[in-house]
Design a protein around this motif. Structure first.
Motif, PDB file in Angstrom:
ATOM      1  N   THR A 106      16.105  37.438  43.437  1.00 41.98           N
ATOM      2  CA  THR A 106      17.073  37.461  42.173  1.00 41.98           C
ATOM      3  C   THR A 106      16.138  38.000  41.033  1.00 41.98           C
ATOM      4  O   THR A 106      16.739  38.802  40.138  1.00 41.98           O
ATOM      5  N   LYS A 107      14.885  37.612  40.808  1.00 42.34           N
ATOM      6  CA  LYS A 107      13.975  38.252  39.828  1.00 42.34           C
ATOM      7  C   LYS A 107      13.946  39.623  39.957  1.00 42.34           C
ATOM      8  O   LYS A 107      13.847  40.589  39.088  1.00 42.34           O
TER       9      LYS A 107
ATOM     10  N   LEU B  19      16.976  41.461  38.915  1.00 42.73           N
ATOM     11  CA  LEU B  19      17.126  41.290  37.426  1.00 42.73           C
ATOM     12  C   LEU B  19      16.539  42.417  36.774  1.00 42.73           C
ATOM     13  O   LEU B  19      16.873  43.159  36.071  1.00 42.73           O
TER      14      LEU B  19
ATOM     15  N   ALA C 156      21.249  41.848  38.521  1.00 38.41           N
ATOM     16  CA  ALA C 156      21.659  40.586  38.408  1.00 38.41           C
ATOM     17  C   ALA C 156      21.126  39.931  36.932  1.00 38.41           C
ATOM     18  O   ALA C 156      20.584  40.849  36.141  1.00 38.41           O
ATOM     19  N   SER C 157      21.817  38.738  36.474  1.00 37.35           N
ATOM     20  CA  SER C 157      21.571  38.192  35.053  1.00 37.35           C
ATOM     21  C   SER C 157      20.698  37.320  35.137  1.00 37.35           C
ATOM     22  O   SER C 157      20.232  36.683  36.284  1.00 37.35           O
ATOM     23  N   ARG C 158      20.358  36.757  33.790  1.00 37.32           N
ATOM     24  CA  ARG C 158      19.458  35.891  33.946  1.00 37.32           C
ATOM     25  C   ARG C 158      19.925  34.516  34.083  1.00 37.32           C
ATOM     26  O   ARG C 158      19.230  33.637  34.638  1.00 37.32           O
TER      27      ARG C 158
ATOM     28  N   ASP D 228      21.484  34.201  36.761  1.00 33.52           N
ATOM     29  CA  ASP D 228      21.441  33.991  38.006  1.00 33.52           C
ATOM     30  C   ASP D 228      19.959  33.426  38.405  1.00 33.52           C
ATOM     31  O   ASP D 228      19.559  32.671  39.401  1.00 33.52           O
ATOM     32  N   VAL D 229      18.998  33.921  37.745  1.00 32.93           N
ATOM     33  CA  VAL D 229      17.700  33.454  37.910  1.00 32.93           C
ATOM     34  C   VAL D 229      17.486  32.229  37.637  1.00 32.93           C
ATOM     35  O   VAL D 229      16.785  31.234  38.248  1.00 32.93           O
TER      36      VAL D 229
END
Length: 486
Positions: free
Chosen positions: A201-202, A205, A210-212, A214-215
């Motif tokens: 996920t990072k 990002l 991906a979005s913050r 999601d992280v």
């Protein structure tokens, strides 16, 4: 015409054969011919059945054998056998002749100018032998001995109860310890998977895929998994500490032996439960209840015997020898004769004692019935559970397999950008929950198998009998009337 010299001994013999109170008869009660989900074939003696070996776990086998010789509760029960044996001797001692011997020597003299014979000394030696015998005409002490012997039988069976209790406690603790080890392993495995998801996920990002949010969600799942592990470890340690207490060894010893983990104990097969009537012979707690009933029945005779007259034969002989400078000589005195004790007015205390003993006996009969009924219920319950546990485990295994496949598919789809992180996180949660449910189902299956064997009275006789007390050969098997199930 029969002379008094001939009739008196004959009368004593007849009276000596009298025993007050009812004789104990093995209790009976109707029981079904089979358990609702069992067969009609009776079990033999299952006391030596080492049912825990069906798990195929060498550590559990070693612990079971070790604790049967070292468990402190079992050792306490063994000491109570010694106490019960001493009580048998005490109970019968009152009906046996007693003899007491004593002796003394006294030296006396006089000094002074006013004494006629100054410096005269006299030695006086006296001995006394006293004997008494309370004739047990109504069997008071015979009934007391009978009661004590029944209590001794109960003490032997109580040791067997403690052995079964120990085996169940140990096996349950071992199963629970392996269960928590399995949960720790599941958590660690899932932690690795969730950390991989967080890394992915990072990466996305940074790539803008991906979005913050999601992280943060992925980090939350990692931290929630980390929070579970200490609790599982605490529970695991508590089970190991309890095993050490049961084995009477230090906790560090058991921790060292349990390190590295191990598979959860799994039983595969079936259990021969026999028929309800087998429980009368095989369950030691039922035998304890029956022997307690026998002891209380004998106490009725003890109480009734106190209502009748008692005769005690007693005698004494006391020789005395006196020696002095002026004279010496001996004198012997003796006495012999019977004494009669006839209770007339006691405020109703003796008859109240009889009623109390009768009530206690009836109460113990009801307690025996209750013990048998509870034993049948317990076997019925665990037989139903054991026959269905395998179905639960199989369904949970299939569920884990399905959720693991769903996790693989959702992860691959997320990497391709075809699905959201939420799908992956949901799939991971489902896998974790399914794995935990499977571990719990395996644990419950093992616990039910243990309880079923314990409740049919199996396994309390240790492999090595040399160091442990044995049940007396005279212990009776109680028979019950069985009725066919509709």
């Amino acid at each position: 015409m029969v002379s008094i010299r001939t009739a008196a001994p004959a009368l004593l013999l007849v009276l000596a054969g009298c025993v007050s109170g009812p004789d104990h008869k093995p209790p009976e009660m109707p029981l079904p011919a089979k358990f609702s989900e069992g067969g009609t074939k009776a079990n033999g003696d299952v006391a030596g059945s080492q049912w825990w070996t069906a798990f195929g776990d060498p550590k559990l086998n070693a612990f079971a054998a070790q604790g049967l010789a070292q468990n402190l509760t079992i050792q306490q029960a063994l000491e109570r056998i010694n106490q019960a044996e001493a009580a048998v001797v005490t109970a019968g001692a009152g009906g046996l002749p007693s003899l007491t011997v004593s002796g003394d020597n006294t030296t006396s003299g006089q000094k002074g100018g006013s004494v006629v014979s100054p410096g005269t000394r006299r030695n006086t030696t006296t001995g006394t032998a006293s004997a008494s015998w309370l004739l047990d005409l109504w069997g008071q002490y015979r009934r007391a001995t009978e009661s004590a012997n029944a209590s001794l039988d109960a003490a032997y069976s109580t040791v067997d109860v403690q052995r079964l209790t120990y085996l169940q406690d140990l096996a349950n603790s071992y199963v629970n310890a392996r269960y928590y080890q399995a949960l720790i392993s599941i958590a660690q495995e899932n932690l690795k998977s969730r950390r991989d998801t967080l890394s992915l996920t990072k990466f996305q990002l940074e790539a803008g895929a991906a979005s913050r949010l999601d992280v943060v969600q992925a980090e939350g799942l990692v931290n929630s998994t980390l929070a579970l592990i200490p609790g599982y470890e605490i529970s695991y340690r508590q089970q190991v500490h309890h095993i050490a207490t049961l084995l009477n060894v230090s906790s560090s010893t058991i921790i060292a032996q349990m390190q590295g983990g191990g598979r959860q104990p799994v039983f595969r097969g079936s259990v021969r439960t026999g028929v309800p009537a087998d429980l009368i012979r095989n369950r030691p707690d039922v035998r304890v209840a029956e022997r307690t009933l026998a002891a209380s029945t004998a106490q009725i005779g003890v109480a009734e015997a106190k209502l009748f007259p008692s005769i005690t034969l007693s005698g004494a002989i006391s020789p005395t020898y006196i020696h002095s400078s002026s004279a010496s000589g001996g004198l012997t005195t003796w006495s012999f004769g019977p004494s009669l004790n006839l209770p007339i007015f006691d405020g109703g205390a003796l008859r109240a004692g009889v009623k109390s003993a009768e009530s206690t006996s009836r109460e113990n009969y009801l307690a025996w019935q209750s013990t048998v009924r509870s034993a049948v219920e317990q076997v019925e319950n665990y037989l139903s559970a054991v026959s269905r546990d395998a179905q639960t485990v199989a369904a949970q295994q299939a569920q884990v397999k399905s959720y693991q496949e769903a996790l693989q598919l959702s992860t691959a789809s997320y990497k391709d950008g075809a699905s959201s992180l939420l799908d992956v996180l949901d799939a991971q949660r489902n896998v974790t929950a399914a794995q935990q449910s499977l571990a719990q189902a395996v644990q419950q299956s093992a616990l039910d198998y243990i309880a079923l064997n314990v409740n049919i009275g199996a396994g309390y006789v240790p492999a090595s009998k040399a160091t442990l007390a044995q049940a007396p050969a005279k212990a009776k098997v109680v028979k019950v009337a069985a009725k066919k199930a509709n």
